[in-house]
Design an enzyme around this catalytic site. Structure first.
Site, mmCIF file in Angstrom:
data_model
loop_
_atom_site.group_PDB
_atom_site.id
_atom_site.type_symbol
_atom_site.label_atom_id
_atom_site.label_comp_id
_atom_site.label_asym_id
_atom_site.label_seq_id
_atom_site.Cartn_x
_atom_site.Cartn_y
_atom_site.Cartn_z
ATOM 1 N N HIS A 93 -7.774 96.814 -12.740
ATOM 2 C CA HIS A 93 -8.685 97.684 -13.360
ATOM 3 C C HIS A 93 -9.448 97.527 -14.259
ATOM 4 O O HIS A 93 -8.932 96.586 -14.999
ATOM 5 C CB HIS A 93 -7.829 98.906 -13.917
ATOM 6 C CG HIS A 93 -8.546 99.956 -14.622
ATOM 7 N ND1 HIS A 93 -9.520 100.856 -14.002
ATOM 8 C CD2 HIS A 93 -8.490 100.484 -16.009
ATOM 9 C CE1 HIS A 93 -10.159 101.585 -15.019
ATOM 10 N NE2 HIS A 93 -9.371 101.578 -16.077
ATOM 11 N N ASN A 129 -16.101 100.413 -17.221
ATOM 12 C CA ASN A 129 -15.159 100.945 -16.800
ATOM 13 C C ASN A 129 -15.571 102.208 -15.967
ATOM 14 O O ASN A 129 -15.977 103.340 -16.784
ATOM 15 C CB ASN A 129 -14.105 101.658 -17.860
ATOM 16 C CG ASN A 129 -12.777 102.015 -17.339
ATOM 17 O OD1 ASN A 129 -12.589 102.420 -16.351
ATOM 18 N ND2 ASN A 129 -12.046 102.542 -18.459
ATOM 19 N N CYS A 133 -7.187 106.655 -15.117
ATOM 20 C CA CYS A 133 -7.693 105.481 -14.692
ATOM 21 C C CYS A 133 -6.752 105.024 -13.755
ATOM 22 O O CYS A 133 -7.013 103.893 -12.825
ATOM 23 C CB CYS A 133 -7.836 104.278 -15.784
ATOM 24 S SG CYS A 133 -9.180 104.813 -16.759
#
Length: 332
Positions: A256, A286, A116
């Protein structure tokens, strides 16, 4: 001679049409909308359902959106960095294929994988190439087809992830705008807590690995959450201190989009009001490498030249970090 910095000069994005809502997930696994929303902040996520289309499709669409919106000639692009955790296939670089498909035939391309944090690390890499003076236009794309590695009978992971792509163009700037500082970290302790067991060189694909579901994402949610909260907050606070920034100096937190509670904890440590935090996790979930550029795309019209942005991310490995960037343009 003026110092060269790397500034973002254009943004593009793409998300698939298919919407996987919490209501639909309630019919698939033992969960409910209230539970998902309370713990993650996610209401829906987008999935790329068409057979034969992978991460490259998302990346191409995002890049084309950037090119068309900003009337950019693909032949002028020098380099393409493809940030992804879900490449189309092993060995053959996804970024190379994307470059050819969008007509950027004068660019060289490569993939960058840091879970990520891939896009955040890509920002650092793109900036270094620009600051070297060798390249003028670096296209950084973040895209992931997370649905390709998610077990939709596992309620711990299937509620979190979605598919999407985003892209930004970095160009030289001599007015003090663009990337100012970075603080990037990693720690191999995270290897066991967020991973896919099979399909790599340690445990190659076999009949057994497929039958055992070892090609899907495994996440120890509590452990990852604990490290993510402390990691993202620590680096965000550190980069503010290093650049003598107070909460009043920060215009936007670009974090994020993994979990709303992690984002809120990071903002609180920075002393930021909720109005300064970019949020779209409720719509996309996500999307791994795509979260940061999707935020920039969704909020592009609100970003003003000279705004101070703090980017922060945390990913498997573990990988994490923060970047301080001054926004370089006003959206027309």
């Amino acid at each position: 001679m003026s110092t060269i910095t790397a500034a973002i000069t254009a943004v593009g994005s793409y998300v698939p049409d298919f919407v996987l809502s919490n209501a639909v997930l309630e019919q698939m696994v033992d969960t409910n909308d209230e539970w998902i929303t309370t713990r993650t902040g996610i209401k829906e996520r987008r999935l790329l359902k068409e057979p034969g289309k992978g991460t490259s499709y998302l990346a191409i669409k995002a890049a084309q959106n950037l090119i068309e919106k900003n009337n950019i000639d693909p032949l002028t692009i020098d380099l393409i960095i493809m940030a992804t955790a879900t490449p189309d296939m092993p060995v053959a670089s996804t970024g190379v294929y994307v470059a050819s498909q969008i007509g950027a035939v004068n660019a060289f391309a490569f993939d960058l994988s840091a879970a990520c944090s891939s896009f955040l690390y890509g920002m650092s890499t793109a900036s270094a190439y620009i600051q070297s003076g060798r390249y003028k236009k670096v296209l950084l794309i973040g895209a992931d087809k997370m649905s390709s590695i998610i077990d939709y009978t596992d309620r711990a992971t299937c509620i979190i992830f979605g598919d999407g792509g985003g892209a930004v163009l970095f160009e030289p700037n001599t007015d003090g705008l663009g990337l100012q500082d970075e603080f990037l970290r990693s720690d191999g302790i995270g290897r066991e807590y967020l991973k896919i067991d099979a399909g790599g060189s340690i445990l190659p694909a076999s009949k057994d690995t497929v039958e055992n579901g070892q090609h899907f994402v495994f996440q120890d949610g509590k452990t990852v959450f604990k490290y993510a909260v402390s990691g993202m907050a620590d680096v965000s606070e550190k980069i503010m201190q290093r650049n003598n920034l107070t909460h009043d100096d920060i215009n936007w937190l670009v974090a994020h989009q993994a979990n709303r509670r992690i984002i809120d904890a990071t903002a609180q440590r920075m002393g930021l009001d909720e109005s300064k935090v970019l949020i779209n996790i409720q719509r996309y979930g996500n999307t791994t490498s795509a979260t940061l550029p999707l935020l920039l795309s969704d909020y592009e019209s609100q970003l003003k030249k000279g705004d101070n942005l703090i980017f922060a991310a945390f990913g498997g490995g573990f990988t994490w970090g923060a970047i301080y960037l001054k926004w370089a343009y006003n959206k027309q």
